[in-house]
Design an enzyme around this catalytic site. Structure first.
Site, PDB file in Angstrom:
ATOM      1  N   GLY A   1     -17.377 -35.693   6.860  1.00 36.25           N
ATOM      2  CA  GLY A   1     -17.876 -36.913   7.505  1.00 36.25           C
ATOM      3  C   GLY A   1     -19.336 -36.782   7.872  1.00 36.25           C
ATOM      4  CG  ASN A   2     -21.709 -39.917   8.138  1.00 34.87           C
ATOM      5  OD1 ASN A   2     -21.873 -40.633   9.108  1.00 34.87           O
ATOM      6  ND2 ASN A   2     -21.143 -40.369   7.008  1.00 34.87           N
ATOM      7  NE  ARG A   3     -25.100 -34.014  13.286  1.00 32.39           N
ATOM      8  CZ  ARG A   3     -24.455 -33.099  13.974  1.00 32.39           C
ATOM      9  NH1 ARG A   3     -23.688 -33.449  14.984  1.00 32.39           N
ATOM     10  NH2 ARG A   3     -24.555 -31.822  13.644  1.00 32.39           N
TER      11      ARG A   3
END
Ligand code: CTP
Length: 400
Positions: free
Chosen positions: A205-207
């Site tokens: 995933g990412n932030r």
């Protein structure tokens, strides 16, 4: 706008001072009604000084003006932050035992409650049922955030961030000063960050927090648009008047955006979309190996949703807006990467922002350059994510 800010008796009462500041700085006329319990945390002088208005708690103060009726009836918006378990309970049962609950009974405008309490209190069936009752009556009750609570404990029940409370509250009423240049238009916005599962418990995933995409949705609503918000893994309170489609993976985001884009005038891809996903997803949890070796992940590229929409427009005249979060590197600056991307993607506008430690992701403020399809800068914007969002809609309006 005339806004009532109710403050109930919880440790998060001090954060209501920032909510008040944000509302007054936006030019609104705010009256604060603290409960008696809240004065144990923050004194009346703070509210009166910051709002420039009396901040009564009692029905029997200033009786000739009948404040328990007049304040609620005259308000355009009521926000209660923090809303404690006790305040929520009193509101749900229609009590009128202080000025704040009496005001909640007389208000005919949108009401937003921002809860803050211990996790156990939020999860208690009594609070669940009170929240459900209030929501069924049209009161907007935000989901509390997770994180550090009063003491060393952490969990669900933390007051949402003041910027998020203000954004959600103002989105309920719309901004009477906003230009109505998106009236009659259907706008599709993707927000958040996609997650690609590795196994039942892990993902890549990412932030991305989804804040910029949600600000785009709120400002588009304020400017008169009908909004479909495709949100990937966002925990923020959604704008009340948007059609929300919750997704997790890039494939789900692609399906949802393409379905909504068929009759959209504008599509904004503000989501941070995973470029790669694991080639396979394990059906059971990937376990450590007896020989101590680490698994090697094979990744495959995901479809580029924005480039697909640009290559084959789903509706004639549809405008496409992309976002590019860049860090810059030894080969090119943030803007050079942005220019190349604008030409490559074929979107009508590309909003380029510099990200990295403390910038862009998850923060309240943002600074962007908006490029056209040739990579030429058409606007710069800096400030809150709402003001950046307005700059994007201004650039969209200039293309019409
Ligand atoms: N985007 C998309 N589909 C993808 C990847 C990105 O629609 N599979 C969209 C994003 O929503 C954003 C824009 O494309 O609006 C730019 O995303 P970004 O990740 O910056 O671009 P990439 O093409 O992935 O380029 P790179 O990661 O190499 O910088």
């Amino acid at each position: 706008m005339r806004i009532i800010l109710g403050v109930a008796g919880g440790i998060a009462a001090y954060k209501a001072a920032l909510v008040l500041r944000l509302l007054t700085e936006a030019g609104h006329d705010v009256r604060v009604i603290p409960t008696h319990a809240s004065l144990e945390f923050i004194g009346r002088a703070t509210w009166e000084a910051l709002s420039g208005q009396p901040a009564p708690s009692d029905i029997f103060e200033d009786v000739p003006h009948v404040p328990h009726v007049a304040l609620g009836k005259g308000a355009d918006l009521v926000v209660v932050a923090p809303a404690t378990a006790d305040l929520i309970s009193r509101a749900a049962t229609g009590r009128a035992d202080d000025l704040l609950t009496a005001t909640l009974l007389t208000a005919r405008c949108p009401v937003l409650l921002a809860p803050a309490m211990h996790t156990e209190m939020w999860e208690h069936p009594a609070t669940r049922s009170n929240v459900a009752t209030l929501r069924s009556r049209g009161v907007h009750v935000l989901e509390p955030a997770s994180g550090r609570l009063t003491g060393a404990d952490t969990g669900r029940g933390r007051l949402p961030e003041p910027e998020d409370i203000v954004a959600a509250a103002l989105a309920l009423v719309g901004d009477p000063d906003a230009p109505q240049d998106l009236a009659g238009q259907h706008v599709v916005i993707s927000a958040g960050g996609t997650r690609e599962p590795l196994d039942p418990v892990r993902f890549l995933g990412n932030r991305s927090s989804g804040r910029q995409g949600f600000a785009l949705a709120e400002t588009a609503l304020a400017r008169g648009a009908r909004v479909t918000l495709v949100a990937a893994n966002v925990t923020l309170p959604p704008p009340a008047r948007a059609d929300l489609v919750a997704v997790e993976t890039t494939a789900e985001l692609r399906d949802a955006v393409r379905a909504a884009a068929k009759d959209a005038d504008v599509v904004v891809m503000a989501a941070a979309v995973a470029d790669f996903r694991p080639a396979t997803t394990a059906e059971t949890k990937i376990k450590k190996r007896a020989d101590g070796s680490a698994p090697v992940l094979e990744l495959v590229e995901t479809p580029d949703i924005l480039a697909e929409l640009a290559a084959q427009r789903l509706r004639a005249g549809q405008l496409l807006v992309g976002f590019a979060a860049e860090t810059g590197d030894c080969d090119a600056s943030v803007l050079e990467h942005g220019r190349a991307k604008a030409r490559r993607k074929g979107a009508d506008l590309l909003v380029v922002n510099a990200v990295g430690t403390g910038r862009g992701f998850g923060t309240a403020d943002n600074a962007v350059t908006i490029l056209d399809v040739h990579g030429e800068a058409v606007a710069n914007a800096a400030g809150s994510k709402a003001s950046v969002a307005h700059a994007v809609w201004d650039a969209v309006a200039n293309l019409r």
